[in-house]
Design an enzyme around this catalytic site. Sequence first.
Site, PDB file in Angstrom:
ATOM      1  N   SER A  36       2.921  -5.677   2.278  1.00 51.72           N
ATOM      2  CA  SER A  36       2.726  -4.898   1.482  1.00 51.72           C
ATOM      3  C   SER A  36       2.655  -3.306   1.537  1.00 51.72           C
ATOM      4  O   SER A  36       3.082  -2.250   0.690  1.00 51.72           O
ATOM      5  CB  SER A  36       1.376  -5.057   0.613  1.00 51.72           C
ATOM      6  OG  SER A  36       0.352  -4.581   1.204  1.00 51.72           O
ATOM      7  N   LYS A  99      -4.147  -0.270   1.676  1.00 48.71           N
ATOM      8  CA  LYS A  99      -3.265   0.541   0.593  1.00 48.71           C
ATOM      9  C   LYS A  99      -3.270   2.030   0.815  1.00 48.71           C
ATOM     10  O   LYS A  99      -4.119   2.602   1.566  1.00 48.71           O
ATOM     11  CB  LYS A  99      -3.679   0.064  -0.874  1.00 48.71           C
ATOM     12  CG  LYS A  99      -3.626  -1.402  -1.018  1.00 48.71           C
ATOM     13  CD  LYS A  99      -2.540  -2.188  -1.181  1.00 48.71           C
ATOM     14  CE  LYS A  99      -2.435  -3.635  -1.501  1.00 48.71           C
ATOM     15  NZ  LYS A  99      -1.364  -4.387  -1.350  1.00 48.71           N
TER      16      LYS A  99
END
Length: 239
Positions: A36, A99
């Site tokens: 990701s 993230k």
Amino acid sequence: MGSFILELVVIVTVGLLITTLLRAFVFQPFEVPSGSMENTLQVNDKIVALRVIDFKRGDIVVFADAHRWLGAPEEPGPGRRALEFVGILPNSSEGHLVKRVIGLPGDRVSCCDELGRLSVNGVPLEESAYLFSDPSGQVKPAEKPFEVVVPAGHIFVMGDHRNASGDSRCHLQDVSMTGGPAGQGAFIPVDAVVGTVTMIMSPLNRIQWFETPDAYAAIPPPTGPAPAEGEIVRVSDGC
């Protein structure tokens, strides 16, 4: 011989104690579990999260899975758990995610402008320096339109590989576990942040340090106080 063994035991014990204290209060190693954050972080990269009180927009952070984006975590075996606790092995990332911070409390994050860019507090972000690009060289900041205002005590996060990241965008319609308005699970509590990712420490050919991207320097502060609950101004199905 006995004194040598005793001295060795003391050295090892002190070393483990120092490592444990550093891990608890200064830094914590993690292993990247997914793609990701490509190409900034690759699967199985070993990263270091610096335990800090403050972080900025644009920083990469590791945070506990407060809203169960990953589902129920699987516990590692007792042997690995013990080695992770003293810092000999990196955290296997069960129950943690990594993230990039896009919005801070009170920020208005929206997508997309006429050039397909994200905007924060009305200023478009130039993210080409870190976003994943496909074989044709195309970079996609996002595909589905949305607009939110980040609530007090929370952040809005996204992965660098936007098409492979189940990030805040993907949870803007989730039913709240606390019975509040839908979409509140898109915002990560600041208290859930373990630390800021400062470097890749392994493999050797990927060792590098990270700094806040220059693109975030032009973002102004919010125009008003952060709301008590996140405001979902506009949202599309999926992410």
